[in-house]
Design an enzyme around this catalytic site. Structure first.
Site, mmCIF file in Angstrom:
data_model
loop_
_atom_site.group_PDB
_atom_site.id
_atom_site.type_symbol
_atom_site.label_atom_id
_atom_site.label_comp_id
_atom_site.label_asym_id
_atom_site.label_seq_id
_atom_site.Cartn_x
_atom_site.Cartn_y
_atom_site.Cartn_z
ATOM 1 N N GLU A 183 -72.989 -8.813 -49.214
ATOM 2 C CA GLU A 183 -74.141 -8.859 -50.124
ATOM 3 C C GLU A 183 -75.194 -7.805 -49.829
ATOM 4 O O GLU A 183 -75.887 -7.334 -50.730
ATOM 5 C CB GLU A 183 -74.785 -10.258 -50.118
ATOM 6 C CG GLU A 183 -73.966 -11.335 -50.817
ATOM 7 C CD GLU A 183 -72.951 -12.021 -49.922
ATOM 8 O OE1 GLU A 183 -72.666 -11.506 -48.819
ATOM 9 O OE2 GLU A 183 -72.430 -13.074 -50.335
ATOM 10 N N GLU A 206 -67.671 -17.643 -48.964
ATOM 11 C CA GLU A 206 -68.483 -18.871 -48.943
ATOM 12 C C GLU A 206 -67.697 -20.058 -49.487
ATOM 13 O O GLU A 206 -67.782 -21.175 -48.966
ATOM 14 C CB GLU A 206 -69.776 -18.641 -49.754
ATOM 15 C CG GLU A 206 -70.718 -17.650 -49.057
ATOM 16 C CD GLU A 206 -71.843 -17.163 -49.952
ATOM 17 O OE1 GLU A 206 -71.578 -16.780 -51.121
ATOM 18 O OE2 GLU A 206 -73.003 -17.149 -49.497
HETATM 19 N N1 CO8 Z 1 -67.894 -9.193 -59.640
HETATM 20 C C1 CO8 Z 1 -67.472 -8.705 -60.816
HETATM 21 N N2 CO8 Z 1 -66.381 -7.909 -60.956
HETATM 22 C C2 CO8 Z 1 -65.695 -7.613 -59.833
HETATM 23 C C3 CO8 Z 1 -66.081 -8.076 -58.568
HETATM 24 C C4 CO8 Z 1 -67.235 -8.923 -58.490
HETATM 25 N N3 CO8 Z 1 -67.653 -9.472 -57.342
HETATM 26 N N4 CO8 Z 1 -65.227 -7.589 -57.658
HETATM 27 C C5 CO8 Z 1 -64.339 -6.857 -58.334
HETATM 28 N N5 CO8 Z 1 -64.610 -6.852 -59.651
HETATM 29 C C6 CO8 Z 1 -63.910 -6.163 -60.730
HETATM 30 C C7 CO8 Z 1 -64.181 -4.672 -60.725
HETATM 31 O O1 CO8 Z 1 -65.403 -4.403 -61.375
HETATM 32 C C8 CO8 Z 1 -62.975 -4.155 -61.450
HETATM 33 O O2 CO8 Z 1 -63.161 -4.373 -62.833
HETATM 34 P P1 CO8 Z 1 -62.940 -3.158 -63.899
HETATM 35 O O3 CO8 Z 1 -61.468 -2.834 -63.760
HETATM 36 O O4 CO8 Z 1 -63.300 -3.775 -65.206
HETATM 37 O O5 CO8 Z 1 -63.804 -2.051 -63.445
HETATM 38 C C9 CO8 Z 1 -61.864 -5.089 -60.986
HETATM 39 O O6 CO8 Z 1 -62.498 -6.257 -60.513
HETATM 40 C C10 CO8 Z 1 -61.032 -4.504 -59.863
HETATM 41 O O7 CO8 Z 1 -61.913 -4.131 -58.817
HETATM 42 P P2 CO8 Z 1 -61.873 -2.690 -58.128
HETATM 43 O O8 CO8 Z 1 -61.410 -1.644 -59.100
HETATM 44 O O9 CO8 Z 1 -63.199 -2.463 -57.480
HETATM 45 O O10 CO8 Z 1 -60.727 -2.909 -57.027
HETATM 46 P P3 CO8 Z 1 -60.572 -2.132 -55.651
HETATM 47 O O11 CO8 Z 1 -59.219 -2.504 -55.128
HETATM 48 O O12 CO8 Z 1 -60.903 -0.701 -55.774
HETATM 49 O O13 CO8 Z 1 -61.685 -2.802 -54.692
HETATM 50 C C11 CO8 Z 1 -62.950 -4.606 -53.745
HETATM 51 C C12 CO8 Z 1 -61.605 -4.170 -54.334
HETATM 52 C C13 CO8 Z 1 -63.172 -3.925 -52.401
HETATM 53 C C14 CO8 Z 1 -62.861 -6.118 -53.537
HETATM 54 C C15 CO8 Z 1 -64.093 -4.227 -54.712
HETATM 55 O O14 CO8 Z 1 -63.762 -4.694 -55.997
HETATM 56 C C16 CO8 Z 1 -65.430 -4.797 -54.340
HETATM 57 O O15 CO8 Z 1 -66.083 -4.295 -53.418
HETATM 58 N N6 CO8 Z 1 -65.874 -5.864 -55.053
HETATM 59 C C17 CO8 Z 1 -67.178 -6.434 -54.856
HETATM 60 C C18 CO8 Z 1 -67.228 -7.250 -53.577
HETATM 61 C C19 CO8 Z 1 -68.599 -7.841 -53.385
HETATM 62 O O16 CO8 Z 1 -69.580 -7.138 -53.226
HETATM 63 N N7 CO8 Z 1 -68.668 -9.178 -53.365
HETATM 64 C C20 CO8 Z 1 -69.910 -9.882 -53.182
HETATM 65 C C21 CO8 Z 1 -70.560 -10.110 -54.486
HETATM 66 S S1 CO8 Z 1 -72.194 -10.802 -54.320
HETATM 67 C C22 CO8 Z 1 -71.924 -12.427 -53.966
HETATM 68 O O17 CO8 Z 1 -70.820 -12.903 -53.894
HETATM 69 C C23 CO8 Z 1 -73.146 -13.259 -53.744
HETATM 70 C C24 CO8 Z 1 -72.811 -14.750 -53.779
HETATM 71 C C25 CO8 Z 1 -74.033 -15.587 -53.954
HETATM 72 C C26 CO8 Z 1 -74.602 -15.457 -55.338
HETATM 73 C C27 CO8 Z 1 -75.839 -16.271 -55.499
HETATM 74 C C28 CO8 Z 1 -76.359 -16.254 -56.915
HETATM 75 C C29 CO8 Z 1 -77.756 -15.765 -57.064
#
Ligand code: CO8
Length: 259
Positions: free
Chosen positions: A134, A114
């Site tokens: 999401e 976004e």
């Molecule tokens: N939020 C918080 N922490 C995150 C996020 C996130 N979106 N993405 C990754 N991290 C953190 C992980 O928790 C991890 O932290 P820790 O080592 O402390 O556990 C660290 O970053 C590394 O991540 P991974 O170990 O998961 O790394 P991978 O290489 O295995 O995976 C991915 C990478 C595929 C990107 C995976 O991290 C993932 O799927 N992340 C989430 C992606 C996601 O769902 N994004 C959408 C979030 S919702 C959103 O954006 C809505 C926007 C509008 C909000 C409106 C407000 C109401």
């Protein structure tokens, strides 16, 4: 405001903003959103810059989304307030009077996709991934992904990405019109800078008007065609217009002052 999650430098009159929470894959938390809002509504407007580049710290992510860890325990009203702040901030980016380019150096997911879409252009590194995952969390996009994605890739493909949560790779983003260019890993910022330096040689007031006119097309409350007529006329009152046309006749490079 003191920036904690954004690293802001300036090079050749271009502000480079690095989303700087590498351990959380640069996820946007409340603090980061406030900092982005402050830059694009105040600080950035006061700086003597010709453009802005947004990128992510590290080699893995541009922005992996909103910070999911902040979501737990939030009420409906909290969610609406958070989404509204994001909408306002991303509108400020979209309407920023100087060109803003996203240098997408890795995952651009959810709020990251976004944010990239709110920028005027997107340069994708070869390993960039775009997506709106999401629904995996039982949510819709909250920072206008359901609206802006359609503008780039059309309704059918947007429906597919929004409902499957599939990620697309840089070449597909390019072919769909979401990315402007795909470049080798590590060259995202350089390509964005090359484009911004070219734009910096043009009339700054005209550039601001181009941004307004293009955005007006997508604004249901505006008539973009009427806006263009007005902009064209208004620009004829600027010294940039006099300089640009005089330089053409005198066969020299224009020296625009942005007035
Ligand atoms: N939020 C918080 N922490 C995150 C996020 C996130 N979106 N993405 C990754 N991290 C953190 C992980 O928790 C991890 O932290 P820790 O080592 O402390 O556990 C660290 O970053 C590394 O991540 P991974 O170990 O998961 O790394 P991978 O290489 O295995 O995976 C991915 C990478 C595929 C990107 C995976 O991290 C993932 O799927 N992340 C989430 C992606 C996601 O769902 N994004 C959408 C979030 S919702 C959103 O954006 C809505 C926007 C509008 C909000 C409106 C407000 C109401």
């Amino acid at each position: 405001m003191q920036y904690k999650n954004l690293l802001i430098t300036e090079e050749d009159g271009i502000a480079i903003i690095t989303m700087n929470r590498e351990k959380a894959l640069n996820a946007i938390n409340t603090q980061t959103m406030s900092e982005l809002n402050y830059f694009f509504t105040k600080d950035g407007l006061e700086r003597n810059i010709s453009g802005v580049i947004l990128t992510g710290a590290g080699s893995k992510a541009f922005v992996a989304g909103a910070d999911i860890k902040e979501f737990s325990g939030m009420s409906s009203d909290d969610g609406k307030a958070m989404a509204k702040k994001g909408h306002d901030t991303f509108f400020a980016i979209e309407q920023f009077p100087k060109p803003v380019i996203a240098a997408v150096n890795g995952f651009a997911l959810g709020a990251g996709c976004e944010l990239a879409m709110a920028c005027h252009m997107r340069i994708a590194g070869e390993k960039a991934r775009f997506g709106q995952p999401e629904v995996n969390l039982g949510l819709t996009p909250g920072y206008a992904g359901s609206q802006r994605l359609i503008q780039f890739i059309g309704k059918g493909k947007a429906m597919e990405l929004l409902m499957t949560a599939d990620m697309i790779k840089a070449p597909e983003a390019l072919s769909l019109g979401l990315a402007n260019h795909v470049v080798p890993v590590g060259e995202e910022v350089a390509k964005a800078k090359e484009i911004l330096l070219k734009i910096a040689t043009k009339g700054p007031v005209a550039i601001a008007k181009v941004i307004e006119c293009v955005n007006a097309y997508f604004d249901k409350n505006q008539d973009g065609f009427a806006k263009e007529v007005d902009a064209f006329g208004e620009l004829m009152d600027t010294s940039d217009f006099v300089e640009g046309t005089t330089a053409f006749v005198e066969k020299r490079t224009a020296n625009f002052e942005g007035k």
